[in-house]
Write a protein that holds these residues in place. Sequence first.
Motif, short mmCIF file in Angstrom:
data_model
loop_
_atom_site.label_atom_id
_atom_site.label_comp_id
_atom_site.label_asym_id
_atom_site.label_seq_id
_atom_site.Cartn_x
_atom_site.Cartn_y
_atom_site.Cartn_z
N LEU A 229 0.83 -1.21 0.00
CA LEU A 229 0.00 0.00 0.00
C LEU A 229 0.86 1.26 0.00
O LEU A 229 0.57 2.24 -0.72
CB LEU A 229 -0.92 -0.01 1.22
CG LEU A 229 -2.03 -1.07 1.22
CD1 LEU A 229 -2.76 -1.05 2.55
CD2 LEU A 229 -3.01 -0.82 0.09
N VAL A 230 1.91 1.27 0.79
CA VAL A 230 2.77 2.45 0.85
C VAL A 230 3.44 2.69 -0.50
O VAL A 230 3.58 3.84 -0.95
CB VAL A 230 3.82 2.30 1.97
CG1 VAL A 230 4.81 3.45 1.95
CG2 VAL A 230 3.14 2.24 3.34
N SER A 231 3.85 1.61 -1.17
CA SER A 231 4.47 1.78 -2.49
C SER A 231 3.49 2.39 -3.48
O SER A 231 3.89 3.24 -4.30
CB SER A 231 4.98 0.43 -2.99
OG SER A 231 3.90 -0.46 -3.23
N TRP A 232 2.23 1.97 -3.45
CA TRP A 232 1.25 2.54 -4.36
C TRP A 232 0.93 4.00 -4.00
O TRP A 232 0.75 4.83 -4.89
CB TRP A 232 -0.03 1.70 -4.34
CG TRP A 232 -0.03 0.65 -5.40
CD1 TRP A 232 0.22 -0.67 -5.26
CD2 TRP A 232 -0.27 0.88 -6.80
NE1 TRP A 232 0.16 -1.30 -6.47
CE2 TRP A 232 -0.15 -0.38 -7.44
CE3 TRP A 232 -0.56 1.98 -7.57
CZ2 TRP A 232 -0.32 -0.54 -8.81
CZ3 TRP A 232 -0.74 1.82 -8.93
CH2 TRP A 232 -0.61 0.58 -9.54
N LEU A 236 1.36 7.05 -6.66
CA LEU A 236 0.28 7.96 -7.04
C LEU A 236 0.61 9.40 -6.65
O LEU A 236 0.22 10.34 -7.35
CB LEU A 236 -1.03 7.52 -6.38
CG LEU A 236 -1.59 6.18 -6.86
CD1 LEU A 236 -2.81 5.80 -6.04
CD2 LEU A 236 -1.96 6.24 -8.34
N ASP A 237 1.32 9.58 -5.55
CA ASP A 237 1.69 10.94 -5.15
C ASP A 237 2.74 11.53 -6.07
O ASP A 237 2.84 12.76 -6.19
CB ASP A 237 2.20 10.91 -3.71
CG ASP A 237 2.51 12.30 -3.19
OD1 ASP A 237 1.64 13.17 -3.26
OD2 ASP A 237 3.65 12.51 -2.73
N VAL A 266 8.45 -1.59 6.64
CA VAL A 266 7.19 -0.83 6.68
C VAL A 266 7.43 0.52 7.35
O VAL A 266 6.96 1.57 6.86
CB VAL A 266 6.11 -1.63 7.44
CG1 VAL A 266 4.83 -0.82 7.57
CG2 VAL A 266 5.84 -2.95 6.74
N HIS A 267 8.15 0.52 8.45
CA HIS A 267 8.40 1.77 9.17
C HIS A 267 9.18 2.76 8.31
O HIS A 267 8.84 3.96 8.24
CB HIS A 267 9.18 1.45 10.45
CG HIS A 267 9.50 2.65 11.28
ND1 HIS A 267 10.63 3.41 11.09
CD2 HIS A 267 8.83 3.23 12.30
CE1 HIS A 267 10.64 4.40 11.95
NE2 HIS A 267 9.56 4.31 12.71
N THR A 268 10.20 2.29 7.63
CA THR A 268 11.04 3.19 6.83
C THR A 268 10.28 3.75 5.64
O THR A 268 10.31 4.97 5.38
CB THR A 268 12.29 2.43 6.35
OG1 THR A 268 12.98 1.90 7.49
CG2 THR A 268 13.21 3.35 5.58
N THR A 269 9.59 2.89 4.89
CA THR A 269 8.86 3.37 3.71
C THR A 269 7.73 4.32 4.10
O THR A 269 7.47 5.31 3.41
CB THR A 269 8.30 2.18 2.93
OG1 THR A 269 7.50 1.36 3.81
CG2 THR A 269 9.41 1.34 2.33
N THR A 270 7.07 4.04 5.20
CA THR A 270 5.99 4.93 5.64
C THR A 270 6.54 6.29 6.05
O THR A 270 5.94 7.34 5.73
CB THR A 270 5.25 4.29 6.82
OG1 THR A 270 4.76 3.02 6.44
CG2 THR A 270 4.08 5.16 7.25
N LYS A 271 7.64 6.30 6.75
CA LYS A 271 8.24 7.58 7.16
C LYS A 271 8.64 8.41 5.95
O LYS A 271 8.43 9.63 5.92
CB LYS A 271 9.45 7.30 8.05
CG LYS A 271 10.00 8.53 8.74
CD LYS A 271 11.08 8.16 9.74
CE LYS A 271 11.59 9.40 10.46
NZ LYS A 271 12.67 9.05 11.42
N VAL A 272 9.21 7.75 4.94
CA VAL A 272 9.59 8.47 3.72
C VAL A 272 8.35 9.03 3.03
O VAL A 272 8.34 10.19 2.54
CB VAL A 272 10.38 7.54 2.78
CG1 VAL A 272 10.59 8.19 1.43
CG2 VAL A 272 11.71 7.16 3.41
#
Length: 970
Positions: A229-232, A236-237, A266-272
Amino acid sequence: MALAKDLVSYLANITESKKQHNHRLYSEKLIGERNRLESIIRTALAEGNHDRIAKIVHQLCHDYAYAVHQPHARNGGLIGLAAAAIALGAEVARYLKEIVPPVLACFSDQDARVRYYACESMYNIAKVAKGEILLYFNDVFDALCKMAADTELSVKNGAELLDRLVKDIVSESAATYASILAPEAAVAGSEDVSPERSVVIPTAFSLPRFIPLLQERIHVLNPFTRTFLVSWITLLDSIPDLELVAYLPSFLGGLLKFLSDPNQDVHTTTKVALDRFLTEIKKIAAVKKGIAESKRSRGGNERKASVSSVAVAVDSPASGQAEAEHADGEKEEILTVPKAQDGEAEGAAADGDSTLTASQDDEKDEGGSEDEWIPGQDVQIDYQQILDILVTFLAESSEEEIQVTALRWIETFFDICPDDILLFTPRLLAQLLPALSHDVDHVKQAANRVNQALMTYIMSLPEEAGKANGSAEQAQIATQVPATQLPAPGSMGLVPTVRALAQTNGDAKRESAPNVKPLRKPETPEPFEPRTPQVQTPEPPLEDAPSLEAKPHNDLDYESAVNALTLQFLHEHEATRVAALAWLIMLHRKSPRKILAIQDATFPALLKTLSDPAEAVVTRDLLLLSQISKSSDDSYFTSFMVNLLKLFTTDRRLLESRGNLIIRQLCLSLPPEKIYRTMADCLERDSDDDVEFASIMVQNLNNNLITAPELQDLRKRLRNLDSRDGQTFFTVLFKAWCVNAVATFSLCLLAQAYEQAYNLLQIFAELEMTVNMLIQIDKLVQLLESPVFTYLRMQLLEPERFPHLYKCLYGLLMLLPQSSAFAALKNRLNSVSAIGYLHIAPRGPPTTPSSVSTFERQNRLRSKDGASEAGIRWAELLDKFRQTQERVRRSQQRQLTGQHDGMDERASSPEQQKKATSVLPSERQMQAASAQGLGRPLPQPIGGHGKGKSSLSNFGRLTGGVGARNKGKK
């Protein structure tokens, strides 16, 4: 169709060969059968036989792909559908409605091979369909979201390949691609199709249709799905024309939850991703701010240009006479401009021509720049909804990373939308102040930065709410509610009126809000209209969005903020309680009227906070109470003093530990004389109820009056009893001080009323000296050696002017037992008798009226017998002292009687009576208690009284000598 049946039977036959690891035979025959199906469909497509193609596709879908309990049939159907899509090529668009649903259904099959073939089939279909597959993006995304958590490695790998392909298609075509079938549907549904009226064709990918699905899936717990989900979201952003940031409130809460995931990826990609969104919000705010500033500057230039054009028209030779009317001037201005452009005017007109031409060119340039589109200028972000999410997570989440992220976002929003933060101030304070005491340093630092920013912003607001709007209603409220009419603590009389006025003020604001200037509707390819009612999107209607210049000013909800701050008084950490009081002090300084309107609920909490164990909390609490007292009327101040004394009555430990601190801090913030007058009146009025408390309270007040540096001016005022105010103040204190004999005596010494002090000592001889009185006298002797009584020690050098001072000090000496205080006072008097009296003989008695008046002014007791109305009635004060001390004696006697009655009931044997008799203190024990009360060792009996005799004999010789000389003069 026979071909489809052959394909399925063939797959069933070659399954055995695959199990025997003959992969080469399996692959070759499978490819051959697929190519055969493709050639048939291509032939039909070349012939234009769409009916045959439709029948093949229908049979593959319904007879095989939907065969739930026949995995080989489903596999054959999936391979056949992929082959059909490859054969159709660009014509696959009209068959996607039939092909895609059965393939998506196979994504949830129990057999891993079926799921793998579904991924492979969808990959081939999407590769051929390209942008057309975006019509089914939600379904494909949902299937991939489930596949991301698949336990079979081959299925997961196939899903990853499909995911990459779909991401490439979305990156290239999502913002602009419109389906080839959409124009036909749009034209068919349009009634008026003309060259002047264009038909709006929606894009195949719709972000508003996708957001509800993302909102539903964002709450998953599987780390692989969260990473998906974070990658998508990041993808999109990154597409500029989609503006996913406008929908950020829909999934921000889910992203914040991802920060607490134990999986580091998950933590790293979400923070980015969150950092990207915050950076994008900053850029959008900067763009809008720049556009607003350019509009303001352009408006100023237009006004300057209009003024210059009027000046040119007036100065032109063709404008007629200078005394012409304004209307004629306007007509001539219209005629002047063409002449100047034609070059027929002379010097000044030519200059006017250049000025007007330049202004017109500037207008053209500005108009052209206004038409230029800047990325981000049309994006509408719901800051209030984002702030609501951030404050909610601050309250509900205990994760350090979530709290730091939320605080960092809020801190950034102070530069973007501080007005919106103002609406959440009460809720924010309830979570921000506890974070100031967090165990983790970076959370504490982030909370401190937000706290400082919020306080700075609120301090920068107008002094009174709505002052920026300048409404007449608010001015009327200001005149109708003066500070002197506010209620005292415990009364709720005027509070509903103030709240009703505030509500009326709010209604006036709401009525004026719709008159703001609307924004220009941006031209954007995003179809925002077809949103489902289940989605709460952050985009407001663009026509109703107020401009930056006309945005109404939000006001702080003072009542909710004060309630939130008052609750923090119960917090366990000192830093939070101190911060809450600092906020209340700031709010009261900013808007005292609003704080006074709601102080009835906070006053008991503020009084209770005086018992706080932290001195910093008590100091700020007293400062706030003092500020409220200053801005309110005398009734509030009196009520404050009364409630403070009641608090001391119920909490004696507070009086012992913090009584002096409270009195001194109040004297720093409020007029000391007013404090002492009010407390003295209260103590005198209520001393009959609790004589013991009144005596202790008077002792504390008196000690502070003598020793506190904050009361230096008050001591100077007491030493000057010539004024009417000084006499009244002394009289008020004397009447209240009568409950404590030693305090009354020290008050007279402080006011230099030595004769009255000597008269009090004579009454002391009639009283029963207790250990407590002896201890107080001991402390008074120590204070006489302090710098406060320097003037008194210097007056010992003038015995002819202050004869009663010697009597007072020798009287104290007679009251004291043989202790260190006795020795100290005796040494002081002996030093004066050996030095000061030697210089008395050569002096003559005062004969001039001026010296006599000075002597009378210093003694202040010449009018004792026949006092005028303006003077102090010393005799009445002595009678008041006797009556009060008699009342104190009776009260002590009642207490002793009650104790003895209880002892008599328990006493039944001679041994117990002997023990009760031994409890009564002897004189030696009282001396020991006096010395121990001062922290000194027990003094030894003084052997020999030679010095004492010489001291008293010197005093006798002095008085005798002075009397003889006076007799000789006569």
